[in-house]
Design a protein around this motif. Structure first.
Motif, PDB file in Angstrom:
ATOM      1  N   UNK A 112      -3.812  -2.158 -13.470  1.00  0.00           N
ATOM      2  CA  UNK A 112      -2.351  -2.579 -13.399  1.00  0.00           C
ATOM      3  C   UNK A 112      -1.968  -2.734 -11.841  1.00  0.00           C
ATOM      4  N   UNK A 113      -1.876  -3.674 -11.302  1.00  0.00           N
ATOM      5  CA  UNK A 113      -1.768  -3.790  -9.730  1.00  0.00           C
ATOM      6  C   UNK A 113      -0.444  -3.574  -9.208  1.00  0.00           C
ATOM      7  N   UNK A 114      -0.003  -2.440  -9.168  1.00  0.00           N
ATOM      8  CA  UNK A 114       1.302  -2.105  -8.606  1.00  0.00           C
ATOM      9  C   UNK A 114       1.727  -2.512  -7.556  1.00  0.00           C
ATOM     10  N   UNK A 115       2.258  -3.273  -7.124  1.00  0.00           N
ATOM     11  CA  UNK A 115       2.662  -3.951  -5.874  1.00  0.00           C
ATOM     12  C   UNK A 115       4.130  -3.947  -5.684  1.00  0.00           C
ATOM     13  N   UNK A 116       4.878  -4.699  -6.731  1.00  0.00           N
ATOM     14  CA  UNK A 116       6.410  -4.875  -6.515  1.00  0.00           C
ATOM     15  C   UNK A 116       6.836  -5.379  -7.840  1.00  0.00           C
ATOM     16  N   UNK A 117       8.295  -5.877  -7.705  1.00  0.00           N
ATOM     17  CA  UNK A 117       8.896  -6.406  -8.640  1.00  0.00           C
ATOM     18  C   UNK A 117      10.044  -7.448  -8.513  1.00  0.00           C
ATOM     19  N   UNK A 118      10.494  -8.233  -8.998  1.00  0.00           N
ATOM     20  CA  UNK A 118      11.683  -9.037  -8.675  1.00  0.00           C
ATOM     21  C   UNK A 118      11.542  -9.683  -7.288  1.00  0.00           C
ATOM     22  N   UNK A 119      10.343  -9.985  -6.946  1.00  0.00           N
ATOM     23  CA  UNK A 119      10.149 -10.702  -5.483  1.00  0.00           C
ATOM     24  C   UNK A 119       9.996  -9.750  -4.378  1.00  0.00           C
ATOM     25  N   UNK A 120       9.927  -8.438  -4.669  1.00  0.00           N
ATOM     26  CA  UNK A 120      10.020  -7.375  -3.506  1.00  0.00           C
ATOM     27  C   UNK A 120       8.907  -6.600  -3.710  1.00  0.00           C
ATOM     28  N   UNK A 121       8.231  -6.189  -2.540  1.00  0.00           N
ATOM     29  CA  UNK A 121       7.404  -5.304  -2.429  1.00  0.00           C
ATOM     30  C   UNK A 121       7.646  -3.665  -2.542  1.00  0.00           C
ATOM     31  N   UNK A 122       7.250  -2.628  -3.589  1.00  0.00           N
ATOM     32  CA  UNK A 122       7.384  -1.383  -3.163  1.00  0.00           C
ATOM     33  C   UNK A 122       6.209  -0.558  -2.565  1.00  0.00           C
ATOM     34  N   UNK A 123       5.359  -1.187  -2.203  1.00  0.00           N
ATOM     35  CA  UNK A 123       4.262  -0.292  -1.717  1.00  0.00           C
ATOM     36  C   UNK A 123       3.925  -0.830  -0.285  1.00  0.00           C
TER      37      UNK A 123
END
Length: 342
Positions: A112-123
């Motif tokens: 699960x490549x957790x990078x962001x959501x809704x067009x935004x990064x949170x890493x």
């Protein structure tokens, strides 16, 4: 499933359910042995007004794995990875995956490549290239949301054809199974789509109306359910149907609890009622019943047209009563009560 052993490397919270806190309970209820390594340990998830905790260093991560290996208890059949906030630690995760695959060539890696959501990064931004160029080529299963699929492929997804192009790019680097867990392609933003594909096999999608509110940890739970069911079921579409039906019931219990996380953002965040809804996990009777309802009501569409086929479009499938997809860390949609008996 009893012979499956999973090493799950992702986040942990003292209170609530995200990351490993979801994965451990879900996988154990599916009859899978799971050993968690926590990339971060926090008091609670970041939807709250404040949180405290610490990040596991790259060296400490490798120390933990080395001890497991030294004691000959690192005989895993699967690896599941999720949230990580440091490029060096992510590379250490990859070292562990490579080491385990060398020992067991049939080991399955679900990312699960957790990078962001809704067009935004949170890493941190440098994690994008580490995932894209170093990590995901080793994955057997990949579970990105729309934002993550765009970041990993360079394809801006505006329609279903774009999504299939992105999926094909991920297949081209060797990933056999891809599930884009949430696609917002409806101009009104009223529907959400999940699109799955097995390399050289079937493609499928599920579309349902959205419902409002944020349900923290749904992406982490969904990934663990997908991995758990895939341990005995080779058909990705069936795996997704089972995972969706399970998660729907958990969200229904959570919604009915009407408990909102206190925060300063004036947003309705909800903690999953995972313990209260645990009886839905691993229930084949419930899963099979809802999968029949899913198919009868045409919430799922198979054999999607390849994006290179001019003049052909994928069948549109719409539903009103069944929730069927999630973003990476929290799910946003308009709640509708399903006409399904639990």
């Amino acid at each position: 499933m009893e012979n499956s052993r999973v090493l799950s490397i992702q986040s942990w919270v003292c209170h609530g359910y995200v990351g490993n806190k979801c994965a451990v309970l879900a996988l154990q209820h599916l009859g899978v042995e799971v050993d968690p390594i926590n990339t971060v340990q926090l008091s609670n998830n970041t939807a709250y007004s404040s949180w405290k905790g610490e990040t596991l260093s790259s060296s400490k991560l490798l120390e933990i794995y080395d001890a497991l290996d030294h004691n000959k208890i690192a005989d895993y059949t699967h690896v599941l990875t999720g949230y990580n906030n440091n490029a060096e630690t992510l590379r250490s995760v990859l070292k562990i995956v490579k080491s385990l695959k060398e020992k067991n060539p049939s080991l399955i890696y679900a990312c699960d490549p957790v990078l962001g959501d809704n067009g935004k990064l949170y890493v941190p931004e440098d994690l994008v290239s580490v995932y894209r160029d170093e990590v995901i080529p080793h994955a057997d299963y990949l579970f990105p949301n729309q934002t993550e699929a765009e970041l990993l492929t360079g394809v801006q997804i505006k329609n279903e054809s774009d999504a299939l192009i992105a999926v094909d790019k991920l297949h081209a680097i060797g990933i056999k199974n891809v599930v884009i867990t949430s696609l917002f392609l409806d101009e009104t933003q009223k529907n959400i789509m999940m699109l799955g594909s097995q390399k050289g096999g079937s493609r499928f999608k599920i579309i349902v109306p959205k419902f409002e509110g944020y349900y923290t940890g749904t992406g982490d739970l969904f990934s663990s359910l997908l991995l758990g069911w895939s341990a005995t079921e080779p058909n990705l579409a069936v795996v997704c149907e089972r995972a969706v039906s399970t998660l729907y019931n958990i969200l229904k219990v959570t919604h009915e609890a009407k408990a909102i996380i206190p925060n300063a953002k004036n947003i309705e965040y909800h903690e999953l009622r995972l313990v209260q809804a645990r009886h839905f996990i691993g229930s084949k009777e419930n899963s099979n019943h809802e999968r029949v309802c899913l198919r009868k009501n045409n919430y799922i569409s198979f054999n999607l047209a390849p994006p290179t086929m001019v003049g052909e479009t994928c069948a549109s499938v719409k539903g009103k009563d069944l929730w069927a997809s999630i973003p990476s860390h929290h799910y946003s949609d308009q709640l509708n009560s399903p006409q399904i008996q639990s």
